[in-house]
Design a protein around this motif. Structure first.
Motif, PDB file in Angstrom:
ATOM      1  N   ILE A   1       1.023  -1.444  -0.004  1.00  0.00           N
ATOM      2  CA  ILE A   1      -0.148   0.124   0.058  1.00  0.00           C
ATOM      3  C   ILE A   1       0.830   1.346  -0.132  1.00  0.00           C
ATOM      4  CG2 ILE A   1      -1.545   1.424   1.242  1.00  0.00           C
ATOM      5  CD1 ILE A   1      -2.911  -1.163   2.192  1.00  0.00           C
ATOM      6  N   THR A   2       2.134   1.208   0.693  1.00  0.00           N
ATOM      7  CA  THR A   2       2.787   2.478   0.742  1.00  0.00           C
ATOM      8  C   THR A   2       3.672   2.621  -0.588  1.00  0.00           C
ATOM      9  OG1 THR A   2       3.252   1.824   3.191  1.00  0.00           O
ATOM     10  CG2 THR A   2       4.923   3.412   1.959  1.00  0.00           C
ATOM     11  N   THR A   3       3.990   1.562  -0.888  1.00  0.00           N
ATOM     12  CA  THR A   3       4.576   1.645  -2.506  1.00  0.00           C
ATOM     13  C   THR A   3       3.765   2.230  -3.597  1.00  0.00           C
ATOM     14  OG1 THR A   3       6.053  -0.226  -2.067  1.00  0.00           O
ATOM     15  CG2 THR A   3       5.795   0.222  -4.115  1.00  0.00           C
ATOM     16  N   ASP A   4       2.385   1.666  -3.639  1.00  0.00           N
ATOM     17  CA  ASP A   4       1.438   2.425  -4.479  1.00  0.00           C
ATOM     18  C   ASP A   4       1.209   3.829  -4.140  1.00  0.00           C
ATOM     19  OD1 ASP A   4       1.125  -0.378  -5.442  1.00  0.00           O
ATOM     20  OD2 ASP A   4      -0.657  -0.818  -4.531  1.00  0.00           O
ATOM     21  N   PHE A   5       1.146   4.233  -2.852  1.00  0.00           N
ATOM     22  CA  PHE A   5       0.891   5.433  -2.408  1.00  0.00           C
ATOM     23  C   PHE A   5       2.147   6.431  -3.225  1.00  0.00           C
ATOM     24  CE2 PHE A   5       1.564   9.268   0.349  1.00  0.00           C
ATOM     25  CZ  PHE A   5       0.422   9.764   0.042  1.00  0.00           C
ATOM     26  N   ILE A   6       3.393   5.927  -2.783  1.00  0.00           N
ATOM     27  CA  ILE A   6       4.420   6.793  -3.269  1.00  0.00           C
ATOM     28  C   ILE A   6       4.517   6.617  -4.917  1.00  0.00           C
ATOM     29  CG2 ILE A   6       7.036   6.734  -3.508  1.00  0.00           C
ATOM     30  CD1 ILE A   6       6.934   5.431  -0.778  1.00  0.00           C
ATOM     31  N   TYR A   7       4.326   5.619  -5.665  1.00  0.00           N
ATOM     32  CA  TYR A   7       4.159   5.758  -7.055  1.00  0.00           C
ATOM     33  C   TYR A   7       2.923   6.595  -7.418  1.00  0.00           C
ATOM     34  CZ  TYR A   7       3.026   4.152 -11.787  1.00  0.00           C
ATOM     35  OH  TYR A   7       2.836   4.226 -13.042  1.00  0.00           O
ATOM     36  N   ASP A   8       1.759   6.439  -6.756  1.00  0.00           N
ATOM     37  CA  ASP A   8       0.610   7.707  -7.178  1.00  0.00           C
ATOM     38  C   ASP A   8       1.189   9.027  -6.916  1.00  0.00           C
ATOM     39  OD1 ASP A   8      -0.738   5.481  -7.867  1.00  0.00           O
ATOM     40  OD2 ASP A   8      -1.899   5.579  -6.190  1.00  0.00           O
ATOM     41  N   LEU A   9       1.889   9.483  -5.711  1.00  0.00           N
ATOM     42  CA  LEU A   9       2.412  10.799  -5.725  1.00  0.00           C
ATOM     43  C   LEU A   9       3.363  11.153  -6.538  1.00  0.00           C
ATOM     44  CD1 LEU A   9       2.294  12.990  -3.299  1.00  0.00           C
ATOM     45  CD2 LEU A   9       4.111  11.778  -2.346  1.00  0.00           C
ATOM     46  N   VAL A  10       4.206  10.116  -6.903  1.00  0.00           N
ATOM     47  CA  VAL A  10       5.316  10.565  -7.919  1.00  0.00           C
ATOM     48  C   VAL A  10       4.611  10.961  -9.228  1.00  0.00           C
ATOM     49  CG1 VAL A  10       7.351  10.160  -9.452  1.00  0.00           C
ATOM     50  CG2 VAL A  10       7.249   9.771  -6.769  1.00  0.00           C
ATOM     51  N   CYS A  11       3.505  10.207  -9.650  1.00  0.00           N
ATOM     52  CA  CYS A  11       2.770  10.470 -10.951  1.00  0.00           C
ATOM     53  C   CYS A  11       2.140  11.876 -10.886  1.00  0.00           C
ATOM     54  CB  CYS A  11       1.925   9.013 -11.193  1.00  0.00           C
ATOM     55  SG  CYS A  11       2.776   7.588 -11.590  1.00  0.00           S
ATOM     56  N   ALA A  12       1.472  12.094  -9.887  1.00  0.00           N
ATOM     57  CA  ALA A  12       0.865  13.245  -9.684  1.00  0.00           C
ATOM     58  C   ALA A  12       1.785  14.483  -9.867  1.00  0.00           C
ATOM     59  CB  ALA A  12       0.020  13.303  -8.197  1.00  0.00           C
ATOM     60  N   ALA A  13       2.884  14.117  -9.345  1.00  0.00           N
ATOM     61  CA  ALA A  13       3.909  15.185  -9.275  1.00  0.00           C
ATOM     62  C   ALA A  13       4.543  15.579 -10.645  1.00  0.00           C
ATOM     63  CB  ALA A  13       5.295  15.154  -8.213  1.00  0.00           C
ATOM     64  N   VAL A  14       4.710  14.506 -11.290  1.00  0.00           N
ATOM     65  CA  VAL A  14       5.189  14.557 -12.856  1.00  0.00           C
ATOM     66  C   VAL A  14       4.100  15.214 -13.586  1.00  0.00           C
ATOM     67  CG1 VAL A  14       5.654  13.202 -14.874  1.00  0.00           C
ATOM     68  CG2 VAL A  14       6.705  12.567 -12.777  1.00  0.00           C
TER      69      VAL A  14
END
Length: 120
Positions: free
Chosen positions: A48-61
């Motif tokens: 869940i934490t890994t998915d959250f980090i991935y989504d956060l980075v995608c939103a930042a990009v």
């Protein structure tokens, strides 16, 4: 190598690395001692934490692409602050003044009011 495959490998690697430390973090948040932590729970929390980090980075990009109209490049520089016309110091400019407060004490006379002002 396909980018989806590399993303999956990186996500799995991060999840495994997080999984090592999660029992200690879970214990610090009020869970059982690390030696008694359920491995499946720690693994799920790592995923869940890994998915959250991935989504956060995608939103930042995505936000960066919107900011730069999809052209990439550097971030827009911040504007230079205007110089103050009066001669107050920066410390005075950043100070916060709390609003005056009038308090009526029921035990004292009706006309007795106290004003207080604090500067932070």
């Amino acid at each position: 190598m396909n980018s989806d495959t590399s993303i999956q490998k990186a996500s799995k690697k991060l999840s495994l690395q997080l999984n090592k430390d999660l029992p200690i973090l879970m214990y610090g948040s009020g869970d059982v001692v690390p030696s008694e932590t359920d491995e499946q729970t720690a693994s799920l929390l790592a995923d869940i934490t890994t998915d959250f980090i991935y989504d956060l980075v995608c939103a930042a990009v995505d936000a960066h692409d919107i900011l730069t109209d999809g052209n990439g490049g550097g971030i827009i520089p911040t504007p230079v602050p205007k110089k103050s016309k009066n001669k107050r110091s920066r410390e005075e400019d950043s100070a916060v003044v709390v609003v005056y407060k009038t308090v009526n004490h029921s035990s004292s006379s009706k006309n007795d009011k106290h004003n207080a002002s604090f500067r932070i």
